[in-house]
Motif scaffolding. Structure first.
Motif, PDB file in Angstrom:
ATOM      1  N   GLN A   1      -2.585  17.656 -11.438  1.00  0.00           N
ATOM      2  CA  GLN A   1      -3.028  18.832 -12.175  1.00  0.00           C
ATOM      3  C   GLN A   1      -4.489  18.752 -12.582  1.00  0.00           C
ATOM      4  O   GLN A   1      -5.111  19.758 -12.892  1.00  0.00           O
ATOM      5  CB  GLN A   1      -2.207  18.976 -13.458  1.00  0.00           C
ATOM      6  N   ILE A   2      -5.059  17.557 -12.616  1.00  0.00           N
ATOM      7  CA  ILE A   2      -6.370  17.366 -13.228  1.00  0.00           C
ATOM      8  C   ILE A   2      -7.450  18.190 -12.549  1.00  0.00           C
ATOM      9  O   ILE A   2      -8.271  18.833 -13.197  1.00  0.00           O
ATOM     10  CB  ILE A   2      -6.744  15.870 -13.238  1.00  0.00           C
ATOM     11  N   ASN A   3      -7.479  18.185 -11.238  1.00  0.00           N
ATOM     12  CA  ASN A   3      -8.529  18.901 -10.513  1.00  0.00           C
ATOM     13  C   ASN A   3      -7.959  20.045  -9.681  1.00  0.00           C
ATOM     14  O   ASN A   3      -8.431  20.322  -8.577  1.00  0.00           O
ATOM     15  CB  ASN A   3      -9.309  17.925  -9.613  1.00  0.00           C
ATOM     16  N   ASN A   4      -6.931  20.717 -10.219  1.00  0.00           N
ATOM     17  CA  ASN A   4      -6.366  21.842  -9.476  1.00  0.00           C
ATOM     18  C   ASN A   4      -7.215  23.093  -9.673  1.00  0.00           C
ATOM     19  O   ASN A   4      -8.286  23.062 -10.270  1.00  0.00           O
ATOM     20  CB  ASN A   4      -4.902  22.062  -9.872  1.00  0.00           C
ATOM     21  N   ASP A   5      -6.728  24.216  -9.189  1.00  0.00           N
ATOM     22  CA  ASP A   5      -7.524  25.438  -9.199  1.00  0.00           C
ATOM     23  C   ASP A   5      -7.858  25.928 -10.603  1.00  0.00           C
ATOM     24  O   ASP A   5      -8.813  26.679 -10.785  1.00  0.00           O
ATOM     25  CB  ASP A   5      -6.783  26.545  -8.437  1.00  0.00           C
ATOM     26  N   GLN A   6      -7.076  25.522 -11.593  1.00  0.00           N
ATOM     27  CA  GLN A   6      -7.361  25.984 -12.948  1.00  0.00           C
ATOM     28  C   GLN A   6      -8.732  25.513 -13.435  1.00  0.00           C
ATOM     29  O   GLN A   6      -9.374  26.192 -14.230  1.00  0.00           O
ATOM     30  CB  GLN A   6      -6.267  25.499 -13.902  1.00  0.00           C
ATOM     31  N   ALA A   7      -9.165  24.347 -12.956  1.00  0.00           N
ATOM     32  CA  ALA A   7     -10.478  23.840 -13.346  1.00  0.00           C
ATOM     33  C   ALA A   7     -11.597  24.738 -12.816  1.00  0.00           C
ATOM     34  O   ALA A   7     -12.715  24.717 -13.335  1.00  0.00           O
ATOM     35  CB  ALA A   7     -10.666  22.414 -12.840  1.00  0.00           C
ATOM     36  N   LYS A   8     -11.294  25.541 -11.791  1.00  0.00           N
ATOM     37  CA  LYS A   8     -12.279  26.446 -11.211  1.00  0.00           C
ATOM     38  C   LYS A   8     -12.243  27.835 -11.860  1.00  0.00           C
ATOM     39  O   LYS A   8     -13.043  28.701 -11.520  1.00  0.00           O
ATOM     40  CB  LYS A   8     -12.030  26.601  -9.707  1.00  0.00           C
ATOM     41  N   ALA A   9     -11.315  28.020 -12.788  1.00  0.00           N
ATOM     42  CA  ALA A   9     -11.096  29.349 -13.340  1.00  0.00           C
ATOM     43  C   ALA A   9     -12.302  29.936 -14.061  1.00  0.00           C
ATOM     44  O   ALA A   9     -12.596  31.121 -13.884  1.00  0.00           O
ATOM     45  CB  ALA A   9      -9.878  29.339 -14.254  1.00  0.00           C
TER      46      ALA A   9
ATOM     47  N   ILE B   1     -17.800  20.369 -21.533  1.00  0.00           N
ATOM     48  CA  ILE B   1     -17.875  19.211 -20.637  1.00  0.00           C
ATOM     49  C   ILE B   1     -16.541  18.476 -20.646  1.00  0.00           C
ATOM     50  O   ILE B   1     -15.998  18.160 -21.712  1.00  0.00           O
ATOM     51  CB  ILE B   1     -19.016  18.275 -21.072  1.00  0.00           C
ATOM     52  N   GLY B   2     -15.999  18.232 -19.472  1.00  0.00           N
ATOM     53  CA  GLY B   2     -14.692  17.593 -19.367  1.00  0.00           C
ATOM     54  C   GLY B   2     -14.738  16.304 -18.567  1.00  0.00           C
ATOM     55  O   GLY B   2     -15.543  16.154 -17.641  1.00  0.00           O
ATOM     56  N   ASP B   3     -13.879  15.379 -18.940  1.00  0.00           N
ATOM     57  CA  ASP B   3     -13.748  14.098 -18.250  1.00  0.00           C
ATOM     58  C   ASP B   3     -12.262  13.856 -18.038  1.00  0.00           C
ATOM     59  O   ASP B   3     -11.503  13.735 -19.006  1.00  0.00           O
ATOM     60  CB  ASP B   3     -14.356  12.984 -19.094  1.00  0.00           C
ATOM     61  N   PRO B   4     -11.789  13.797 -16.778  1.00  0.00           N
ATOM     62  CA  PRO B   4     -10.358  13.602 -16.516  1.00  0.00           C
ATOM     63  C   PRO B   4      -9.790  12.344 -17.158  1.00  0.00           C
ATOM     64  O   PRO B   4      -8.577  12.247 -17.361  1.00  0.00           O
ATOM     65  CB  PRO B   4     -10.284  13.526 -14.985  1.00  0.00           C
ATOM     66  N   ARG B   5     -10.650  11.380 -17.484  1.00  0.00           N
ATOM     67  CA  ARG B   5     -10.191  10.122 -18.085  1.00  0.00           C
ATOM     68  C   ARG B   5     -10.169  10.190 -19.610  1.00  0.00           C
ATOM     69  O   ARG B   5      -9.809   9.209 -20.265  1.00  0.00           O
ATOM     70  CB  ARG B   5     -11.102   8.974 -17.641  1.00  0.00           C
TER      71      ARG B   5
END
Length: 289
Positions: free
Chosen positions: A46-54, A95-99
């Motif tokens: 889910q981390i880098n799915n299309d929602q991150a491009k929304a 700013i987001g960081d998946p970790r």
């Protein structure tokens, strides 16, 4: 304070081509657009799915829908800002960081607090429907707040895969916030994540559950009349709350949803009914490009 937002993606327009302003601690605006690409995922895919491009997708769509703020808008009955000196800016993306999920959430909360300290209206775009959780926390000084949700789903899951702030839990988490006085959940239909346990929890809290069928049968004016007068409203819109004929790019399209005209009328009615302190539009669970 270090920068907590970044410019919209390279070569991408800002929302409605508003000026970009990342200086949230010194913000001068009436309306602030804030992109939030990341929430708390249930799994790594889910981390880098299309929602991150929304946020980028919403900005691109905005400039196609409105090429000139001075043009007559028939949904509003005049130009977008009614020829008033309203300053709207795009504050970029948090700013987001998946970790660093907890850090992402804190940055969203901090950004919303700064926007409200500047007396601007935060309009949140992008990410999944877990994003309202930190946004509402950032409005803790604005209480009491009555929450209006447009959604096909109940969103009262307590936790899944050990995650308690995912996209199926925002209304459950909102109900636990002292500054949230109540909620109307509008457009409910079909199956979703809710079991009988979640349904009964929502009822026990006193959430006003408005099915899509009730909305269609009785109309927007009736629903608005049943929403209590409140000093402050927060509006949260999940894309799958709208009918799939106009919002098909969601993972769980549910027929019979809220129409575009109904959603517009609800928002206009709420603005007349009380003070809207924030709103968001987010992807319906796993939204698809």
């Amino acid at each position: 304070m270090s920068m907590i937002t970044e410019k919209p993606k390279q070569n991408m327009p800002s929302f409605l081509r508003f000026e970009v302003d990342l200086e949230l601690a010194d913000l001068r605006a009436d309306i602030a657009i804030l992109g939030v690409p990341h929430a708390d995922p249930y799994s790594m895919d889910q981390i880098n799915n299309d929602q991150a491009k929304a946020p980028t997708a919403v900005r691109q769509a905005s400039v196609k829908a409105c090429s000139d703020l001075e043009r007559w808008d028939f949904d509003l009955g005049g130009p977008v800002f009614d020829n008033r000196p309203i300053r709207a800016v795009d504050c970029g993306d948090v700013i987001g960081d998946p970790r660093d999920i907890s850090g992402n959430s804190q940055r969203v909360e901090d950004a919303v607090r700064l926007i409200r300290q500047a007396k601007a209206l935060p309009i949140i775009i992008g990410g999944d429907h877990g994003v309202p959780i930190p946004v509402l926390r950032g409005l803790s000084d604005e209480g009491p707040i009555y929450v209006i949700q447009i959604d096909a789903h109940l969103d009262w899951v307590d936790q899944r895969n050990g995650v308690s702030e995912g996209f199926s839990s925002p209304m459950r988490r909102a109900s636990e916030m002292a500054h949230v006085s109540g909620m109307h959940q509008i457009g409910l239909r079909n199956q979703g994540s809710a079991t009988t346990v979640e349904f009964e929890a929502a009822q026990a809290y006193g959430s006003n559950l408005v099915t899509a069928e009730y909305l269609h049968d009785h109309g927007v004016d009736k629903v608005l009349s049943e929403i209590p007068d409140a000093a402050n409203f927060y509006i949260t819109i999940d894309a799958d709350g709208l009918d799939p004929s106009i919002m098909p790019a969601v993972a769980g399209p549910a027929p019979g949803g809220v129409t575009y005209q109904q959603a517009c009328k609800l928002i206009r009615g709420l603005v007349k009914k009380g003070n809207v302190v924030g709103m968001n539009g987010h992807c319906g669970d796993h939204a698809k490009s």
